[in-house]
Design an enzyme around this catalytic site. Structure first.
Site, short mmCIF file in Angstrom:
data_model
loop_
_atom_site.label_atom_id
_atom_site.label_comp_id
_atom_site.label_asym_id
_atom_site.label_seq_id
_atom_site.Cartn_x
_atom_site.Cartn_y
_atom_site.Cartn_z
N GLU A 72 0.81 -1.21 0.00
CA GLU A 72 0.00 0.00 0.00
C GLU A 72 0.84 1.26 0.00
O GLU A 72 0.80 2.04 -0.93
CB GLU A 72 -0.94 -0.01 1.21
N GLU A 312 -9.28 16.68 37.71
CA GLU A 312 -10.18 17.82 37.76
C GLU A 312 -9.47 19.17 37.79
O GLU A 312 -10.05 20.17 37.43
CB GLU A 312 -11.12 17.70 38.96
#
Lengths: 578, 114
Positions: A72, A312
């Site tokens: 490819e 957080e």
């Protein structure tokens, strides 16, 4: 363990290590040596990279040169694509460690005019193998041949021959294939390559993608059958064999400080066990992160390495906030003892978090891992998955004797003891922070909900955040319940006042006594003086009396002398008389 | 890279050389075979027959045994054997197989109309 005693295992399958992180662990050594392996998966799942890394690691780590035959990508494209992963193919090609061959097939150029075979391909491959003495071969993606050559019968027969030929050559080969609708590969390559089949997958659930790898088949070898998450990053491919963990980890009797003296005292005065899992849960704003920061600081002071996952807050925000309670984490970051890993839980899927954790821990080799907070994972994922992920993290950390501290946010409506994530059973030491609302105030309380293997305090302590860090105070338990905050201070003041009063009382009594003693002494002195004066008076009188007596006597003698005869007469008289 | 450049040069050179030949319909053909397999022998025989019949005097055929020159397989992008490469006239074509289907060979060589 019985396995090794088995005589047949000595002649077990030879394996060729891939050098891909984690993959060799789940396959107990790598790919079957000298045999072809099929790696299949949908577009963009990392098949080519798997092949390339297999070759690059083989060439650099195991001194096994390899041939990459691409159907490819062109050679230049390939070199460029993998350069971003840190592989310098050009250099390896120059040193005859790797040979690239791009097979270009243009359907429109080809005319079939009768019988043919793929001997050209064989010769090509054989030539490439011989030119560098290759031990490894990757064919990526051989299925492209089906698009280029119309005669499927010939092609299939030739492919079968090719795989036999590869086996005869004794090279370890990877053949990649695009995933088909119902079959593993679009062209049913699994029919020909049946020794080992590996499936790669790239799934997106809830907008987060996770790459997974599964060993579908491995003839003649034991292998993990689960789906393992894997990562592709700047260091290449890494599979995380996290699901293969058991409950066989060693335990340590060593104790490590929590960073808060009063808390250590509640835990037999020694703190947590090394290698244990600590959960700090509580409602919003009760100081979970502060406790984690204390723990991190204490560990750094001992010279241990801490890996802090924050989900957080950003590291700088966290450090700024912690500075306000007197914990300065920055120097430890500079010293390299503390490392922050800040990612949003939504950044990638659970498996990937697990993978990232695994990788970060392996790279940093910390003694302590902090995850703050763990329940943000629940976003979009079911609780079960989160639990299983955390279980794997816990197992993994325990297996490495790493002490873990998790924080978990409990919503105020739910029962405090039920941690959202439902991992309570995995936890060794569980500290519960709760707010106590009383007398129009909200104060923090902390207690040890459980702590395996130690006699922990059952007291609820008041948890205070000061400029010098977290302080735990004994709380007052009275008729009105637990007293905290200003009520506690009032109580303290009240008690202090009482104490003062008592002290004053004692002082007063002591002064009274002193005074009395002084009075008594004064009296004694006065009596003494009186007595003295009386005594001297009496003595004087006595002396005077005696003087008088003496004087009288003297007078008598004088008188006697003057009246001598008389006296003698009287004397003789007296004698003569009878 | 260097090799490629050289190759390009070579191709350009041969193209220039062939330019007059192009107008005359000159054919430059290369047949890649693998030793003396049945297919190889058959292909060679068939091709020679076709060339003699249709391209007499205006073709150059080079027969290359891949076993002798394995490096060429890569350079010429060969996968199937036997393969006939029509270098000129353009367009570039690959004709694979034992050339037993004469119609298709002629189609590939674009000489049917003659």
């Amino acid at each position: 363990m019985r396995k090794s005693e088995h005589p047949l295992l000595n002649i077990s399958l030879k394996k060729s290590p891939t050098g891909i992180q984690g993959f060799d662990e789940i396959t107990a050594g790598g790919l079957p040596a000298g045999r072809p392996t099929l790696v299949c998966g949908s577009a963009g799942c990392g098949k080519t990279l798997f092949g390339i890394e297999f070759l690059v690691r083989g060439a650099t780590l195991y001194n096994e040169p390899g041939v990459f035959m691409s159907f490819e990508e062109t050679n230049d494209e390939l070199i460029m694509n993998v350069a971003s992963l840190g592989f310098d193919l050009e250099d390896l090609i120059k040193h005859k460690k790797i040979a690239l061959d791009h097979v270009h097939i243009e359907r429109s150029e080809i005319e079939e005019t009768g019988e043919y075979d793929l001997e050209g391909l064989f010769i090509r491959l054989g030539y490439a193998i011989d030119s560098i003495g290759a031990k490894r071969v990757v064919l990526d993606t051989i299925e492209s041949l089906f698009a280029g050559l119309p005669n499927q019968l010939i092609l299939r027969a030739e492919l079968r021959r090719l795989f036999h030929w590869l086996k005869e050559k004794g090279v370890t080969a990877i053949i990649t294939g695009e995933r088909g609708e119902e079959t593993l590969t679009r062209q049913g390559l699994e029919e020909y390559v049946s020794d080992c089949v590996i499936m790669l997958d790239h799934r997106v659930t809830e907008q987060t993608s996770t790459r997974r790898l599964r060993v579908v088949k491995y003839r003649g070898s034991l292998h993990g059958t689960n789906e393992y998450p894997f990562l592709i990053d700047e260091t290449g491919f890494s599979v995380l064999p996290v699901t293969s963990l058991g409950l066989e980890h060693k335990v340590s009797n060593e104790r490590i400080s929590s960073g808060i003296t009063e808390l250590d005292k509640m835990l037999e005065g020694k703190g947590y066990y090394r290698g244990s899992t600590v959960l700090v849960s509580g409602t919003a704003g009760v100081g979970k992160t502060s406790m984690a920061a204390h723990f991190a600081e204490a560990a750094c002071k001992r010279g241990e390495r801490v890996l802090y996952f924050c989900f957080e807050e950003s590291p700088s925000q966290l450090m700024r906030n912690m500075r306000s309670i007197g914990i300065n984490l920055e120097p430890w970051v500079h010293k390299g003892l503390l490392q922050f890993q800040a990612t949003r839980p939504t950044f990638y899927g659970l498996e990937m978090h697990l993978a990232v954790t695994h990788k970060a821990v392996n790279a940093f080799k910390p003694e302590i891992v902090i995850m703050d907070p763990i329940n943000t994972f629940i976003l979009g994922d079911t609780e079960n998955e989160v639990k299983s992920m955390l279980m794997r993290i816990v197992d993994f950390l325990k297996g490495n004797q790493i002490t873990a501290l998790f924080t978990s946010l409990t919503s105020s409506e739910s029962a405090l003891e039920s941690s959202d994530v439902g991992i309570s059973s995995l936890i060794d030491t569980w500290l519960l922070l709760r707010d106590i609302e009383l007398n129009g105030e909200r104060n923090r309380g902390m207690y040890v909900l459980k702590s395996r293997g130690m006699a922990n305090s059952n007291q609820i302590r008041e948890f205070i955040l000061t400029d010098t860090g977290v302080k735990l105070r004994e709380v007052y338990v009275g008729a009105g319940g637990v007293l905290t905050g200003s009520a506690r201070i009032a109580q303290e003041a009240y008690e202090n006042a009482g104490l003062l009063r008592r002290k004053q009382d004692i002082e007063r009594k002591r002064r009274e006594m002193e005074r009395k003693r002084k009075v008594m002494e004064a009296r004694v002195a006065a009596l003494h003086a009186e007595f003295k004066s009386q005594e001297s008076e009496a003595l004087k009188n006595l002396e005077a009396e005696q003087e008088i007596i003496r004087l009288q006597k003297g007078n008598e003698i004088e008188m006697a002398a003057s009246r001598k005869s008389v006296a003698e007469k009287r004397k003789t008289k007296k004698h003569t008389k009878p | 890279m260097k090799k490629k450049k050289e190759e390009t040069k070579k191709t350009t050179a041969s193209f220039d050389e062939a330019m007059p030949g192009l107008h005359e319909g000159r054919y430059i053909l290369r047949l890649f075979i693998t030793g003396t397999t049945t297919k190889s022998v058959l292909a060679l025989t068939n091709l020679k027959k076709i060339c003699e019949e249709y391209l007499e005097g205006r073709y150059e055929l080079e027969v290359i045994d891949l076993y002798q020159n394995p490096g060429l397989a890569k350079d010429e992008q060969i996968i199937a054997a036997p393969t006939l490469i029509k270098k000129l006239p353009l367009p570039f074509r690959r004709i694979i197989g034992d050339m037993s289907d004469i119609e298709k060979v002629l189609m590939g060589l674009e000489i049917k109309k003659l």
